[in-house]
Design a protein around this motif. Sequence first.
Motif, PDB file in Angstrom:
ATOM      1  N   VAL A 324       0.870  -1.182   0.000  1.00 51.62           N
ATOM      2  CA  VAL A 324       0.000   0.000   0.000  1.00 51.62           C
ATOM      3  C   VAL A 324       0.906   1.231   0.000  1.00 51.62           C
ATOM      4  CG1 VAL A 324      -1.792   1.284   1.214  1.00 51.62           C
ATOM      5  CG2 VAL A 324      -1.759  -1.222   1.358  1.00 51.62           C
ATOM      6  N   TRP A 325       0.788   2.081  -1.023  1.00 49.64           N
ATOM      7  CA  TRP A 325       1.641   3.271  -1.098  1.00 49.64           C
ATOM      8  C   TRP A 325       0.964   4.434  -0.368  1.00 49.64           C
ATOM      9  CZ3 TRP A 325       1.792  -0.603  -4.575  1.00 49.64           C
ATOM     10  CH2 TRP A 325       3.056  -1.043  -4.977  1.00 49.64           C
ATOM     11  N   THR A 326       1.741   5.140   0.450  1.00 52.52           N
ATOM     12  CA  THR A 326       1.179   6.209   1.283  1.00 52.52           C
ATOM     13  C   THR A 326       2.149   7.386   1.373  1.00 52.52           C
ATOM     14  OG1 THR A 326       0.345   6.735   3.506  1.00 52.52           O
ATOM     15  CG2 THR A 326       2.122   5.138   3.382  1.00 52.52           C
ATOM     16  N   ASP A 327       1.597   8.568   1.671  1.00 51.72           N
ATOM     17  CA  ASP A 327       2.462   9.727   1.935  1.00 51.72           C
ATOM     18  C   ASP A 327       2.566   9.997   3.435  1.00 51.72           C
ATOM     19  OD1 ASP A 327      -0.070  10.621   2.411  1.00 51.72           O
ATOM     20  OD2 ASP A 327      -0.034  12.257   0.927  1.00 51.72           O
ATOM     21  N   ASP A 328       2.049   9.061   4.225  1.00 55.14           N
ATOM     22  CA  ASP A 328       2.143   9.177   5.690  1.00 55.14           C
ATOM     23  C   ASP A 328       3.473   8.548   6.125  1.00 55.14           C
ATOM     24  OD1 ASP A 328       1.994   8.922   8.444  1.00 55.14           O
ATOM     25  OD2 ASP A 328      -0.142   8.425   8.452  1.00 55.14           O
ATOM     26  N   THR A 329       4.447   9.388   6.419  1.00 54.67           N
ATOM     27  CA  THR A 329       5.774   8.874   6.755  1.00 54.67           C
ATOM     28  C   THR A 329       5.779   8.060   8.051  1.00 54.67           C
ATOM     29  OG1 THR A 329       6.302  10.989   7.809  1.00 54.67           O
ATOM     30  CG2 THR A 329       7.039  10.679   5.528  1.00 54.67           C
ATOM     31  N   ALA A 330       4.857   8.352   8.939  1.00 56.13           N
ATOM     32  CA  ALA A 330       4.776   7.575  10.181  1.00 56.13           C
ATOM     33  C   ALA A 330       4.453   6.110   9.872  1.00 56.13           C
ATOM     34  CB  ALA A 330       3.713   8.157  11.107  1.00 56.13           C
ATOM     35  N   LEU A 331       3.685   5.891   8.811  1.00 56.86           N
ATOM     36  CA  LEU A 331       3.361   4.519   8.411  1.00 56.86           C
ATOM     37  C   LEU A 331       4.472   3.900   7.562  1.00 56.86           C
ATOM     38  CD1 LEU A 331      -0.423   4.857   7.398  1.00 56.86           C
ATOM     39  CD2 LEU A 331       0.495   3.738   9.442  1.00 56.86           C
ATOM     40  N   SER A 332       4.956   4.641   6.572  1.00 52.41           N
ATOM     41  CA  SER A 332       5.884   4.057   5.594  1.00 52.41           C
ATOM     42  C   SER A 332       7.295   3.866   6.132  1.00 52.41           C
ATOM     43  CB  SER A 332       5.930   4.926   4.330  1.00 52.41           C
ATOM     44  OG  SER A 332       6.457   6.205   4.629  1.00 52.41           O
ATOM     45  N   THR A 333       7.671   4.603   7.175  1.00 51.05           N
ATOM     46  CA  THR A 333       9.041   4.469   7.709  1.00 51.05           C
ATOM     47  C   THR A 333       9.124   3.485   8.874  1.00 51.05           C
ATOM     48  OG1 THR A 333       8.699   6.367   9.174  1.00 51.05           O
ATOM     49  CG2 THR A 333       9.694   6.793   7.009  1.00 51.05           C
ATOM     50  N   LYS A 334       7.994   2.955   9.291  1.00 48.86           N
ATOM     51  CA  LYS A 334       7.994   2.004  10.400  1.00 48.86           C
ATOM     52  C   LYS A 334       8.559   0.665   9.914  1.00 48.86           C
ATOM     53  CE  LYS A 334       4.958  -0.156  13.809  1.00 48.86           C
ATOM     54  NZ  LYS A 334       3.552  -0.382  14.223  1.00 48.86           N
ATOM     55  N   ILE A 335       9.615   0.184  10.564  1.00 57.44           N
ATOM     56  CA  ILE A 335      10.228  -1.076  10.156  1.00 57.44           C
ATOM     57  C   ILE A 335       9.561  -2.220  10.911  1.00 57.44           C
ATOM     58  CG2 ILE A 335      12.378  -2.400  10.071  1.00 57.44           C
ATOM     59  CD1 ILE A 335      13.882   0.267  10.008  1.00 57.44           C
ATOM     60  N   ASN A 336       9.074  -3.183  10.165  1.00 51.88           N
ATOM     61  CA  ASN A 336       8.448  -4.330  10.795  1.00 51.88           C
ATOM     62  C   ASN A 336       9.472  -5.053  11.680  1.00 51.88           C
ATOM     63  OD1 ASN A 336       8.087  -7.548  10.399  1.00 51.88           O
ATOM     64  ND2 ASN A 336       6.113  -6.554  10.705  1.00 51.88           N
ATOM     65  N   PRO A 337       9.135  -5.346  12.946  1.00 57.09           N
ATOM     66  CA  PRO A 337      10.118  -5.939  13.862  1.00 57.09           C
ATOM     67  C   PRO A 337      10.631  -7.309  13.421  1.00 57.09           C
ATOM     68  CG  PRO A 337       7.917  -5.877  14.868  1.00 57.09           C
ATOM     69  CD  PRO A 337       7.858  -5.052  13.627  1.00 57.09           C
ATOM     70  N   GLU A 338       9.772  -8.106  12.785  1.00 55.83           N
ATOM     71  CA  GLU A 338      10.221  -9.427  12.313  1.00 55.83           C
ATOM     72  C   GLU A 338      11.239  -9.288  11.192  1.00 55.83           C
ATOM     73  OE1 GLU A 338       6.705 -10.266  14.653  1.00 55.83           O
ATOM     74  OE2 GLU A 338       7.083  -8.802  13.076  1.00 55.83           O
ATOM     75  N   VAL A 339      10.943  -8.412  10.225  1.00 55.65           N
ATOM     76  CA  VAL A 339      11.871  -8.194   9.107  1.00 55.65           C
ATOM     77  C   VAL A 339      13.204  -7.651   9.627  1.00 55.65           C
ATOM     78  CG1 VAL A 339      12.286  -6.849   7.010  1.00 55.65           C
ATOM     79  CG2 VAL A 339      10.035  -7.875   7.408  1.00 55.65           C
ATOM     80  N   ALA A 340      13.132  -6.668  10.523  1.00 56.78           N
ATOM     81  CA  ALA A 340      14.359  -6.076  11.080  1.00 56.78           C
ATOM     82  C   ALA A 340      15.173  -7.117  11.839  1.00 56.78           C
ATOM     83  CB  ALA A 340      13.992  -4.909  12.001  1.00 56.78           C
ATOM     84  N   HIS A 341      14.483  -7.937  12.619  1.00 60.11           N
ATOM     85  CA  HIS A 341      15.165  -8.951  13.430  1.00 60.11           C
ATOM     86  C   HIS A 341      15.932  -9.934  12.550  1.00 60.11           C
ATOM     87  CE1 HIS A 341      15.754 -11.873  16.703  1.00 60.11           C
ATOM     88  NE2 HIS A 341      15.410 -12.785  15.819  1.00 60.11           N
TER      89      HIS A 341
END
Length: 437
Positions: A324-341
């Motif tokens: 889902v493409w968004t201009d809400d940076t609070a949503l788009s910059t959040k790194i999923n914890p599983e992916v990051a881990h």
Amino acid sequence: MSAHPDFQVEVYQNEFLPQGAAEVNAIVTVTSTGSGSASLSSSSAQPAAEVIIIDTSGSMHHPPTKLSAAKRATAAAIDALRDGVNFAVVAGTDIAELVYPPKLGMRGASMISREEAKRAVNALRADGGTAMGEWLLLAKELFATQSNPLRHAILLTDGQNVHERPKKLERILANVNGQFVCDCRGVGTDWEVKELRKIADTLLGSVDIVAEPEGLEADFRAMTTAAMGKEVADVALRVWTPQGATVKFVKQVEPSLQDLTERRVDSVPRSGDYPTGSWGSESRDYHVCIQVAPANVGDKMLAARVSLVASGGEVLGNGKVLAVWTDDTALSTKINPEVAHYTGQAELAQVIEEGLEAQRAGQIETATAKLGRAVAIAHESGHEDTAKLLAKVVDVEDAARGTVRLKRDVSTVDAMTLESRSQVTKRVGRKSGEGES
């Protein structure tokens, strides 16, 4: 036949992307709740076949406790077989010899066949060289005499593959790929981790060090018991992508790292199958990365559909990877914890390998930096097992910052244990209800 296990597929991701982004990452957790066929009667369990391969080259006699421990371990594995499971034992030198049964084929495990096999194993002597490819070829021939879907091998060695050119081993691995699962063990410290890892990775198995021969018996028993708990063979992770999207990579990231990207086999249209081997009651995590066409704010798409598929084509479970493409940076910059881990776990394995290589080459500054980074990642991810292994190779001054000093005298056992277990991962901590399927 055993009751069919239940499979559940859960997808963990941040589906929100900034405008122009073209990469979607997700962790796919597959959980199989089986009926535990290891505890079922032989009549109700899935047919299985087991080949135990023991290195009997001359070095197994130095010290003699190695071969005697290998014999006891093989006996323990034979005893752990379910009644009726077809099995064979191979002795490996610069050739492969069938130890049991006397002629090419396999015997069903029974009180009589177990005792016959153990007597044959007990008579083995250590002599000759090492050519692991030949051992694997004989295992393939033995499995070819059976129709059993669950095929598992154990390979034990104490040395390097010195009587076989690397290219020949590669050709043989390509030949036996997909025919059986093989767990590899190295006893002592004269074998090469990368060599056994190549075999284990190709054959979707594990690799580990058994530093002292006394540890073999418990390890062989555990491996065989785990193999007896498998219920579904040749399961694939099928990834479908829409027009304009492609799979960048598919990697198993838990319980150990295994890159499946190059193992893709095209299946139904726009889909590729990635082998996962056999399943019992267990859970595994996979990192799926999809390349998509960049889109505008407000656009949505199904980036991929991930399914678990049995060898006959039956779909065992599935999940969706969204974008889902968004201009809400609070949503788009959040790194999923599983992916990051798991991105961190992959880096952890890489810097351990690079650090140990640098240490062997005498590149102290590089080794210190790499192993220091490993200490920091292990600390941050709570991977206590790896942190303990690292502490045997470096003196840790500040774990959080990764400040370390290389130890002056590192035992070969400690370095090889760290290297052989560097691909073992720790699952990310989760709260209930975080996944979506």
